[in-house]
Design a protein around this motif. Sequence first.
Motif, PDB file in Angstrom:
ATOM      1  N   SER A  62       0.440  -1.019  -0.076  1.00 51.69           N
ATOM      2  CA  SER A  62      -0.032  -0.020  -0.053  1.00 51.69           C
ATOM      3  C   SER A  62       0.738   1.161  -0.359  1.00 51.69           C
ATOM      4  O   SER A  62       2.265   0.771   0.325  1.00 51.69           O
ATOM      5  N   ALA A  63       0.739   2.293  -0.431  1.00 47.78           N
ATOM      6  CA  ALA A  63       1.226   3.103  -0.064  1.00 47.78           C
ATOM      7  C   ALA A  63       1.478   3.950   0.678  1.00 47.78           C
ATOM      8  O   ALA A  63       2.436   4.277   1.233  1.00 47.78           O
ATOM      9  N   THR A  64       0.835   3.397   2.030  1.00 46.58           N
ATOM     10  CA  THR A  64       0.569   3.724   3.469  1.00 46.58           C
ATOM     11  C   THR A  64       1.523   3.015   3.870  1.00 46.58           C
ATOM     12  O   THR A  64       2.501   3.057   4.335  1.00 46.58           O
ATOM     13  N   THR A  88      -5.800  16.456   3.674  1.00 49.64           N
ATOM     14  CA  THR A  88      -5.410  15.148   2.943  1.00 49.64           C
ATOM     15  C   THR A  88      -5.972  13.770   3.512  1.00 49.64           C
ATOM     16  O   THR A  88      -7.044  13.517   4.026  1.00 49.64           O
ATOM     17  N   ALA A  91      -4.020   8.640   6.402  1.00 47.41           N
ATOM     18  CA  ALA A  91      -2.614   8.069   6.210  1.00 47.41           C
ATOM     19  C   ALA A  91      -1.804   8.959   5.253  1.00 47.41           C
ATOM     20  O   ALA A  91      -0.068   8.352   6.461  1.00 47.41           O
ATOM     21  N   THR A  92      -1.594  10.005   5.178  1.00 46.99           N
ATOM     22  CA  THR A  92       0.094  10.915   5.290  1.00 46.99           C
ATOM     23  C   THR A  92       0.481  11.039   6.306  1.00 46.99           C
ATOM     24  O   THR A  92       1.674  10.995   6.930  1.00 46.99           O
ATOM     25  N   VAL A 134       1.684  16.497  -0.529  1.00 46.70           N
ATOM     26  CA  VAL A 134       0.758  16.004  -1.012  1.00 46.70           C
ATOM     27  C   VAL A 134       0.457  17.196  -2.339  1.00 46.70           C
ATOM     28  O   VAL A 134       0.073  17.855  -2.701  1.00 46.70           O
ATOM     29  N   ASP A 160       4.081  12.509  -1.125  1.00 45.54           N
ATOM     30  CA  ASP A 160       3.022  11.551  -0.826  1.00 45.54           C
ATOM     31  C   ASP A 160       1.904  11.560  -2.382  1.00 45.54           C
ATOM     32  O   ASP A 160       1.221  13.502  -2.500  1.00 45.54           O
ATOM     33  N   ALA A 162       0.050  10.426  -4.142  1.00 48.73           N
ATOM     34  CA  ALA A 162      -0.505   8.843  -4.526  1.00 48.73           C
ATOM     35  C   ALA A 162      -1.813   9.178  -5.537  1.00 48.73           C
ATOM     36  O   ALA A 162      -2.084   8.361  -6.180  1.00 48.73           O
ATOM     37  N   HIS A 163      -2.243  10.249  -5.513  1.00 45.72           N
ATOM     38  CA  HIS A 163      -2.916  11.090  -6.355  1.00 45.72           C
ATOM     39  C   HIS A 163      -1.965  11.186  -8.079  1.00 45.72           C
ATOM     40  O   HIS A 163      -2.432  12.285  -9.039  1.00 45.72           O
ATOM     41  N   SER A 185       0.592   5.485  -4.828  1.00 50.32           N
ATOM     42  CA  SER A 185      -0.535   4.783  -4.524  1.00 50.32           C
ATOM     43  C   SER A 185      -1.523   3.620  -5.855  1.00 50.32           C
ATOM     44  O   SER A 185      -1.573   4.217  -6.639  1.00 50.32           O
ATOM     45  N   TYR A 187      -4.423   1.769  -4.906  1.00 50.83           N
ATOM     46  CA  TYR A 187      -5.948   1.280  -4.814  1.00 50.83           C
ATOM     47  C   TYR A 187      -6.649   0.932  -5.077  1.00 50.83           C
ATOM     48  O   TYR A 187      -6.221   1.717  -6.883  1.00 50.83           O
ATOM     49  N   LYS A 190      -7.693   4.589  -7.723  1.00 49.76           N
ATOM     50  CA  LYS A 190      -6.451   5.641  -8.212  1.00 49.76           C
ATOM     51  C   LYS A 190      -6.498   5.375  -9.659  1.00 49.76           C
ATOM     52  O   LYS A 190      -5.997   4.522 -10.262  1.00 49.76           O
ATOM     53  N   GLY A 197      -2.179  -1.862  -3.101  1.00 43.20           N
ATOM     54  CA  GLY A 197      -0.286  -1.476  -3.378  1.00 43.20           C
ATOM     55  C   GLY A 197       0.262  -0.351  -3.690  1.00 43.20           C
ATOM     56  O   GLY A 197      -0.832   0.998  -3.461  1.00 43.20           O
ATOM     57  N   TYR A 335     -11.194  16.307   1.078  1.00 42.74           N
ATOM     58  CA  TYR A 335     -11.677  15.058   2.523  1.00 42.74           C
ATOM     59  C   TYR A 335     -12.049  16.022   3.291  1.00 42.74           C
ATOM     60  O   TYR A 335     -12.497  17.257   3.603  1.00 42.74           O
TER      61      TYR A 335
END
Length: 395
Positions: A62-64, A88, A91-92, A134, A160, A162-163, A185, A187, A190, A197, A335
């Motif tokens: 995961s990105a986490t 965000t 997780a960040t 992020v 981060d 993830a995006h 990420s 996920y 995503k 992952g 968020y």
Amino acid sequence: MPDTDRPFLPFALPDIGEAEIAEVVGTLRSGWVTTGPKAARFERDFAAFLGDESLHCIAVNSATAGLHLAAEAVGLGPGDEVITTTHTFTATAEVVRYLGADVKLVDIDPATLNIDVSAIAAAITPRTKAIMPVHYAGLAADMDAVHALARRHGLKVIEDAAHALPTTCGGRLVGTLPSEATVFSFYANKTITTGEGGMLVTRDAALAARAKVMRLHGMNRDAFDRFTAKVPSWYYEIVAPGYKYNLTDIAAALGLQQLKRAEAFRARREAIAAAYDAAFGPASGLPLITPPRARPGDVHAWHLYVLRLADDAPIDRDTLIERLYAAGIGCSVHYVPLHQHPYWRDRYSLEPGQFPHSQHAYERMLSIPLFSRMSDGDVERVIAAVRGAVASAAP
Ligand SMILES: *Cc1c(COP(=O)(O)O)cnc(C)c1O
């Protein structure tokens, strides 16, 4: 009840094709289902995608997990502070707490919804050890300014991302910038997915070595491989209490095929975003604020399309989401800012007034459907539903 004439249109759906399915089936038939040759190839292909094969790419589940490994590898611990955006996903910030370090949340730039670099500067103390920007929605944060600040104060930068696959910043792909580490990420929702992952990317060989050891129980083979010619294959040494963060070959199989389609996915999302911009932009006369564009020459990954209601809109965000749901369209909100969640609010005694831009944006924002499998008809349906919901609320 939602519109039952047409199937519900969710706000995100993965785009899994026959090539992904065949690669996964091949993996299942191969007899090797956990981390193995496909995960290794996914790491190499990822470095090639970023255009720099000297990058260390470390596949994780995961990105986490990747953010945790990066934060551990830069040495964060009790007494340290890390500055990140309140706008965000948790997780960040949570990975900082895993290590006993503290989080300093700061506000966003109201135009870009990315972390406000002047707010970072104001939050630096002698305890500050790292900055975690992020790339919100897929738009690059102001990394030149972040890196300048980090250099001046001797701070680590963990992005981060993830995006942000693929996103560019000053013409360079996120993942290739001079940060200590960048984490993507995969996920389900995503821009490419392996179900679950992530990928930790770094130029720092020592950081990469530490993250690899900690990814799998603190197990080290490389260290003694170099000195001992004959180590039996069953032998290993544990050098730290590590984690279980490896990516399976089943997931990596998906990633190998998704990565090949990443650019086509992005182009499709960009086209949908352009259609939304045309429908909801200033010329529409609707009380809506469309998302910021990338700087000229830069690439926006368009993970999310975040629409905001203008202050004078005749409808509030929650009602708009309800109306869209009734029309069979799913939305989300990215968020609920961290300062509003009980854990973060209470631990650091936070109040919305400390984050006026994030709070203002949060109260008016919604993420409307944006995924590569949307048809042009789906896009028209969303546009019509948003127009209808906003217009029917007009006084
Ligand atoms: C999705 C996401 C994460 C976590 O990714 P996982 O792969 O689910 O661990 C972290 N940060 C942001 C901004 C995200 O959107």
